[in-house]
Scaffold this motif. Structure first.
Motif, mmCIF file in Angstrom:
data_model
loop_
_atom_site.group_PDB
_atom_site.id
_atom_site.type_symbol
_atom_site.label_atom_id
_atom_site.label_comp_id
_atom_site.label_asym_id
_atom_site.label_seq_id
_atom_site.Cartn_x
_atom_site.Cartn_y
_atom_site.Cartn_z
ATOM 1 N N ARG A 87 0.839 -1.211 0.000
ATOM 2 C CA ARG A 87 0.000 0.000 0.000
ATOM 3 C C ARG A 87 0.866 1.250 0.000
ATOM 4 N N GLN A 88 1.867 1.245 0.849
ATOM 5 C CA GLN A 88 2.753 2.404 0.909
ATOM 6 C C GLN A 88 3.511 2.567 -0.399
ATOM 7 N N ALA A 89 3.899 1.478 -1.019
ATOM 8 C CA ALA A 89 4.609 1.545 -2.298
ATOM 9 C C ALA A 89 3.739 2.203 -3.361
ATOM 10 N N MET A 90 2.449 1.870 -3.383
ATOM 11 C CA MET A 90 1.546 2.497 -4.348
ATOM 12 C C MET A 90 1.431 3.995 -4.097
ATOM 13 N N GLN A 91 1.340 4.378 -2.820
ATOM 14 C CA GLN A 91 1.233 5.794 -2.485
ATOM 15 C C GLN A 91 2.501 6.553 -2.877
ATOM 16 N N GLN A 92 3.645 5.953 -2.618
ATOM 17 C CA GLN A 92 4.911 6.598 -2.986
ATOM 18 C C GLN A 92 5.024 6.738 -4.495
ATOM 19 N N TRP A 93 4.594 5.713 -5.223
ATOM 20 C CA TRP A 93 4.621 5.795 -6.689
ATOM 21 C C TRP A 93 3.695 6.914 -7.170
ATOM 22 N N ALA A 94 2.495 6.999 -6.593
ATOM 23 C CA ALA A 94 1.528 8.020 -7.013
ATOM 24 C C ALA A 94 2.090 9.425 -6.793
ATOM 25 N N ARG A 95 2.696 9.650 -5.625
ATOM 26 C CA ARG A 95 3.295 10.953 -5.338
ATOM 27 C C ARG A 95 4.394 11.265 -6.361
ATOM 28 N N TRP A 96 5.184 10.269 -6.693
ATOM 29 C CA TRP A 96 6.295 10.416 -7.643
ATOM 30 C C TRP A 96 5.784 10.779 -9.033
ATOM 31 N N ILE A 97 4.772 10.066 -9.511
ATOM 32 C CA ILE A 97 4.327 10.241 -10.895
ATOM 33 C C ILE A 97 3.628 11.584 -11.078
ATOM 34 N N ILE A 98 2.944 12.066 -10.036
ATOM 35 C CA ILE A 98 2.315 13.391 -10.113
ATOM 36 C C ILE A 98 3.378 14.466 -10.317
ATOM 37 N N ARG A 99 4.470 14.342 -9.587
ATOM 38 C CA ARG A 99 5.549 15.319 -9.737
ATOM 39 C C ARG A 99 6.280 15.140 -11.062
ATOM 40 N N LYS A 100 6.480 13.916 -11.468
ATOM 41 C CA LYS A 100 7.197 13.670 -12.715
ATOM 42 C C LYS A 100 6.442 14.244 -13.906
ATOM 43 N N GLN A 101 5.112 14.090 -13.912
ATOM 44 C CA GLN A 101 4.311 14.594 -15.024
ATOM 45 C C GLN A 101 3.946 16.068 -14.854
ATOM 46 N N GLN A 102 4.332 16.659 -13.724
ATOM 47 C CA GLN A 102 4.053 18.070 -13.441
ATOM 48 C C GLN A 102 2.561 18.380 -13.623
ATOM 49 N N PHE A 131 -7.529 14.336 -16.576
ATOM 50 C CA PHE A 131 -7.734 13.044 -15.924
ATOM 51 C C PHE A 131 -8.633 13.233 -14.714
ATOM 52 N N ARG A 132 -9.462 12.241 -14.416
ATOM 53 C CA ARG A 132 -10.241 12.242 -13.180
ATOM 54 C C ARG A 132 -10.288 10.819 -12.630
ATOM 55 N N ASN A 133 -10.263 10.703 -11.310
ATOM 56 C CA ASN A 133 -10.335 9.367 -10.726
ATOM 57 C C ASN A 133 -11.740 8.813 -10.878
ATOM 58 N N ARG A 134 -11.797 7.553 -11.227
ATOM 59 C CA ARG A 134 -13.086 6.934 -11.533
ATOM 60 C C ARG A 134 -13.764 6.414 -10.275
ATOM 61 N N PHE A 141 -6.150 4.055 -0.293
ATOM 62 C CA PHE A 141 -5.939 2.853 -1.095
ATOM 63 C C PHE A 141 -6.385 3.075 -2.535
ATOM 64 N N GLY A 142 -7.533 3.697 -2.712
ATOM 65 C CA GLY A 142 -8.118 3.822 -4.042
ATOM 66 C C GLY A 142 -7.463 4.852 -4.937
ATOM 67 N N LEU A 143 -7.026 5.988 -4.360
ATOM 68 C CA LEU A 143 -6.479 7.046 -5.211
ATOM 69 C C LEU A 143 -5.238 6.600 -5.983
ATOM 70 N N PRO A 144 -4.261 5.929 -5.354
ATOM 71 C CA PRO A 144 -3.117 5.451 -6.148
ATOM 72 C C PRO A 144 -3.520 4.476 -7.252
ATOM 73 N N ILE A 145 -4.534 3.643 -6.969
ATOM 74 C CA ILE A 145 -5.012 2.724 -8.006
ATOM 75 C C ILE A 145 -5.586 3.518 -9.175
ATOM 76 N N ALA A 146 -6.381 4.537 -8.860
ATOM 77 C CA ALA A 146 -6.941 5.383 -9.917
ATOM 78 C C ALA A 146 -5.841 6.070 -10.708
ATOM 79 N N LEU A 147 -4.840 6.609 -10.007
ATOM 80 C CA LEU A 147 -3.765 7.346 -10.673
ATOM 81 C C LEU A 147 -2.897 6.453 -11.549
ATOM 82 N N SER A 148 -2.948 5.146 -11.323
ATOM 83 C CA SER A 148 -2.179 4.241 -12.185
ATOM 84 C C SER A 148 -2.728 4.199 -13.605
#
Length: 212
Positions: A87-102, A131-134, A141-148
């Motif tokens: 779960r934490q790995a997904m959250q860390q990835w989500a935070r990373w990708i938001i910044r990477k894509q600016q 983009f919008r989360n579905r 838990f759900g937001l990182p899944i949506a952001l994927s």
């Protein structure tokens, strides 16, 4: 879309076994509805251990597995990734990708009306870059899944954020720091947790406090 390199760099994860696919369509956590090309996430809860379903997910087409312990996937050609906490790995990835894509983040919270506001704002912006989360993928838990499901062309993310316990909105805002914050209403929802309207207002105000 999830690139293996981003997941490894952002989440302190590591590959185990042979490397198969290095790009995944999105996160999936239910082996019954897993889609080919997804990265299956083995989640441990009080009721179940997702590791028990990892091989079933791969048999159904999952291109890889994110788990908390190694699972032998060599027969299937899938990629295995291990992290201390999935779960934490997904959250860390989500935070990373938001910044990477600016991404420009429009965060939306409130006791009622979040989904309507999200859909209305996304419709008003009306573009392939939005983009919008579905559905109700709006929590920790759900937001990182949506952001994927983000794609490289996305530039704006309209994100519904929900909380049923103290501190959740603040943590969601850490994952997706808002450029614009929308609070729809403060009403007596989840009073069994928050106790009062004032406490609900404080929880929702964390989104405003997180404005850059």
């Amino acid at each position: 879309m999830i690139h293996l390199s981003d997941l490894l760099e952002s989440a302190g994860a590591a590959v185990y076994g042979p490397v198969g696919p290095t790009v995944f369509d999105s996160f999936g956590f239910d082996s019954r509805i897993i889609r080919p090309g997804q990265l299956f996430v083995a989640v441990v809860t009080e009721r179940a251990d997702g590791h028990a379903y990892a091989l079933d997910a791969v048999r159904k087409g999952a291109a890889g597995v994110l788990s908390q312990r190694p699972i032998d996937l060599s027969v299937f050609g899938a990629t295995g990734v291990v992290a201390a906490d999935t779960r934490q790995a997904m959250q860390q990835w989500a935070r990373w990708i938001i910044r990477k894509q600016q991404l420009t983040i429009i965060g939306i919270t409130g006791s009622v009306g979040k989904t309507t506001a999200k859909e209305a704002i996304a419709a008003a912006l009306n573009g392939e870059a939005v983009f919008r989360n579905r559905a109700n993928y709006n929590g920790l838990f759900g937001l990182p899944i949506a952001l994927s499901e983000l794609r490289p062309e996305h530039r704006i993310a309209v994100l519904e954020m929900a909380a049923d316990h103290f501190g959740e909105i603040g943590k969601l805002a850490e994952i997706a720091p808002p450029n614009i914050a929308v609070v729809t209403t403060v009403e007596p929802a989840h009073l069994e947790t928050f106790g009062s309207l004032e406490a609900i207002a404080r929880e929702k105000s964390a989104l405003v406090a997180a404005l850059r």
